[in-house]
Structures are given as structure tokens and as C-alpha cells.
Design a protein around this motif. Structure first.
Motif, short mmCIF file in Angstrom:
data_model
loop_
_atom_site.label_atom_id
_atom_site.label_comp_id
_atom_site.label_asym_id
_atom_site.label_seq_id
_atom_site.Cartn_x
_atom_site.Cartn_y
_atom_site.Cartn_z
N UNK A 82 0.83 -1.19 0.00
CA UNK A 82 0.00 0.00 0.00
C UNK A 82 0.88 1.25 0.00
N UNK A 83 0.70 2.10 -1.01
CA UNK A 83 1.48 3.33 -1.10
C UNK A 83 0.58 4.53 -1.31
N UNK A 84 1.02 5.67 -0.79
CA UNK A 84 0.29 6.94 -0.96
C UNK A 84 1.00 7.77 -2.01
N UNK A 85 0.26 8.21 -3.02
CA UNK A 85 0.85 9.00 -4.10
C UNK A 85 0.03 10.27 -4.30
N UNK A 86 0.71 11.31 -4.76
CA UNK A 86 0.06 12.57 -5.09
C UNK A 86 0.36 12.87 -6.55
N UNK A 87 -0.67 12.88 -7.37
CA UNK A 87 -0.47 13.11 -8.80
C UNK A 87 -0.04 14.54 -9.06
N UNK A 88 0.84 14.72 -10.01
CA UNK A 88 1.30 16.05 -10.39
C UNK A 88 0.19 16.79 -11.13
N UNK A 89 0.23 18.12 -11.12
CA UNK A 89 -0.81 18.89 -11.80
C UNK A 89 -0.97 18.46 -13.26
N UNK A 90 -2.21 18.26 -13.67
CA UNK A 90 -2.51 17.90 -15.05
C UNK A 90 -2.45 16.42 -15.35
N UNK A 91 -2.00 15.59 -14.39
CA UNK A 91 -1.91 14.15 -14.60
C UNK A 91 -3.20 13.49 -14.10
N UNK A 95 -3.95 8.15 -16.65
CA UNK A 95 -2.60 8.23 -17.20
C UNK A 95 -1.59 7.60 -16.26
N UNK A 96 -1.70 7.93 -14.99
CA UNK A 96 -0.77 7.39 -14.00
C UNK A 96 -0.82 5.87 -13.96
N UNK A 97 -2.03 5.31 -13.94
CA UNK A 97 -2.15 3.86 -13.84
C UNK A 97 -1.64 3.18 -15.12
N UNK A 98 -1.85 3.83 -16.27
CA UNK A 98 -1.33 3.27 -17.52
C UNK A 98 0.20 3.23 -17.49
N UNK A 116 7.66 8.41 -12.29
CA UNK A 116 8.37 9.40 -11.49
C UNK A 116 7.95 10.81 -11.87
N UNK A 117 7.67 11.01 -13.14
CA UNK A 117 7.22 12.33 -13.61
C UNK A 117 5.76 12.59 -13.23
N UNK A 118 4.96 11.53 -13.17
CA UNK A 118 3.52 11.66 -12.92
C UNK A 118 3.17 12.03 -11.50
N UNK A 119 3.95 11.53 -10.53
CA UNK A 119 3.47 11.59 -9.15
C UNK A 119 4.61 11.69 -8.15
#
Length: 300
Positions: A82-91, A95-98, A116-119
Motif C-alpha cells: 500500500x502506497x500513498x501518491x500525489x499526482x502532479x498537476x494535469x496528470x 494516465x498514471x495507472x497506464x 516518477x514524472x507523474x506523481x
């Protein structure tokens, strides 16, 4: 997948982290995921219980900023990351899951760079049979809780939990842990870690990219040379001919550079390999095959 390599080894720690093919689908199970329990013991400390089943998990949709401890236990034989992620603006989440599927599938480097770029990755807890907790320092914003073990499942998006973090007390510079604390620092060249781990363990990422710290029980007599032989073979795509590990990983799933987390768990006392399954996003090689491994003693 070779019979000598347990799924917990090759499906990887957190994400066996952007390293290996996506795990196989979970076994069918009829029980529903238990309702999470949130305990607010002070304005700056929250504790959240996450119980994972093969169907997934539930989590609070709203929390307060500050130190949040996620207690993770899993009834899924495959374990949970289980991990906590914060998506970057516009993502978008789509897209992140893909990109995450690519990273944990057949495109670990390009996909890993996209992830790494996404979140921003705040970390979390990987568990096999022993429950674990990760205390994270969380600022206000919108986040997602992801079980990286679910990557590859067709209903992955439905299993992700969105969490809104509202302003609370000002966040501390890092999560705090009561009692004696060991420290593991992740660096590009390896781990800075004591030979004996006791009490809560603070994990700090000082490397140039996301990275993780996983503890895996090893067979009696396992040496660093045994670990090197295993990881060099896996890194080269060869059958290592056997595994030095006797169980799956418990630890902190990937943290973005500069992030830290405090791990609490009650692993049986003994010798463990401290490893990262993450690949170097510049060279494509496993960090563990380049020396990011150690043997440590866990004292319960």
C-alpha cells in the motif's frame, strides 16, 4: 515464473517496484473488504487501519494533514504493498495507472520515468504475513492510495482509493516515531544502515530517484555473495537457480527523493536481507545488482 522464485520475490516488493512483470490475478474470494478504522489521538496524529483482502481494501476518504500512520494487514496470500501518491498537476489517474502498468510490465525504464514524472511517492507499507505500519508526513491536497500488488488487474482503477487531506496542524519536517528508532538512508550507492535494527525504523531517501527499503528473511548461512549472485542473475534476465529468501518482503514502498517514512512492524528476530527491487532509471539495472543490498539482524 520459475518455481524457485516465490511470487513475493518476483512480483516484487512494492512495486517490486517498477521492476518485474505484473502479478497474476488474485484468487477468487467472497468476503468484502473490512471497513477501515480511523483513530484521531491528537490534532496532528492520525492512525488508519487498512485491512486488505483479495477484493481490495477500503480507506477513509478524508484525513487531516500532519503525521498519518497507515496500519496495513493483509488476508491476501499474495501480500499487499500500500502506497500513498500525489499526482502532479494535469496528470489524470488513468494516465498514471497506464504508466504504472508499463513500469511494472515490459517497459520498466520508460514506464518508470513516466511514473516518477507523474506523481510524488510518499511511501507506505509492504506486508506479507506480518502486519506493518508506515507513518508519513502529509500536506493538504488530493492523494491516492494504491495497492501496487493489484497492478495488472483489469479493475485496478476501481481498487484505488482517493483521499482528500484537509489542513490540520502545520506539518512537521518529518514524521516522528516514539521510542528507540533505527535509521536507514537510501543512497545511490547502497544503504546506510546499522547491522542491528531495533524499534521503529526511519527510512530516508537521499538517492536521486524513487527508492525503497524491503526486509526479506533469508536462509541460514546466506552471505552477501549469495545475494549478489541472485540479483546479478535476475538483473540479466537469467534463472538464478534458487532463492536465498524464505518469505516475502516487509518494508517501505518507494519514496520520492527527499521523502521519509517511519516503519513499525513485529518481524520475528533473525537475519534479513535489506534490499531494493527498484531499477535505476538511467541505466535500467537493478539497484540491488549494483550493491544496494545488506544483511541485517532484526531484534524483536
Amino acid at each position: 515464473m520459475h518455481r524457485h522464485l516465490p511470487s513475493a520475490v518476483l512480483a516484487g516488493s512494492l512495486a517490486a517496484s517498477l521492476l518485474l512483470p505484473a502479478p497474476a490475478a488474485h484468487a477468487t474470494h467472497t468476503a468484502s473488504a473490512p471497513t477501515p478504522r480511523t483513530i484521531a489521538r491528537s490534532p496532528a496524529l492520525q492512525e488508519v487501519d487498512i485491512a486488505v483482502t483479495p477484493e481490495g481494501f477500503t480507506a477513509p476518504s478524508v484525513l487531516r494533514s500532519g503525521a498519518i500512520t497507515f496500519h496495513v494487514r493483509s488476508a491476501d496470500p499474495a501480500g499487499s504493498w500500500i502506497g500513498l501518491v500525489r499526482l502532479c498537476p494535469g496528470v489524470s489517474l488513468k494516465t498514471y495507472l497506464a504508466d504504472l502498468r508499463r513500469a511494472m510490465g515490459d517497459d520498466p525504464v520508460t514506464g518508470g520515468r513516466a511514473v516518477a514524472r507523474d506523481a510524488e511517492m510518499l511511501g507506505g507499507a509492504a506486508v506479507a504475513h506480518t502486519p506493518a505500519a508506515a507513518t508519513l508526513n502529509v500536506a493538504p491536497g488530493t492523494y491516492h492510495l494504491v495497492d501496487f500488488q493489484d497492478v495488472g488487474l483489469p479493475d485496478l482503477a476501481d481498487r484505488v482509493r482517493r483521499v482528500t487531506v484537509l489542513p490540520g496542524r502545520p506539518a512537521a519536517s518529518r514524521p516522528r516515531a516514539a521510542g528507540p528508532t533505527s535509521r536507514i538512508t537510501l543512497r545511490d550507492g547502497g544503504f546506510d544502515a546499522p547491522g542491528v535494527l531495533t524499534g521503529p525504523v526511519r527510512v530516508v531517501n537521499r538517492s536521486r530517484q524513487h527508492n525503497e527499503a524491503m526486509l526479506m528473511p533469508v536462509r541460514p548461512g546466506t552471505t552477501l555473495a549469495d545475494l549478489d549472485s541472485f540479483f546479478e542473475a535476475v538483473d540479466a534476465g537469467h534463472d538464478p537457480g534458487g532463492s536465498p529468501f524464505t518469505g516475502g518482503p516487509t518494508g517501505v514502498v518507494p519514496l520520492s527523493p527527499g521523502r521519509s517514512a517511519v516503519l513499525r512492524t513485529e518481524l520475528p528476530s533473525g537475519t534479513y536481507a535489506l534490499v531494493s527491487w527498484v531499477r535505476d532509471l538511467d541505466s535500467g539495472r537493478m539497484f540491488a545488482a549494483r550493491g544496494m543490498r545488506a544483511l541485517v539482524t532484526v531484534q524483536g
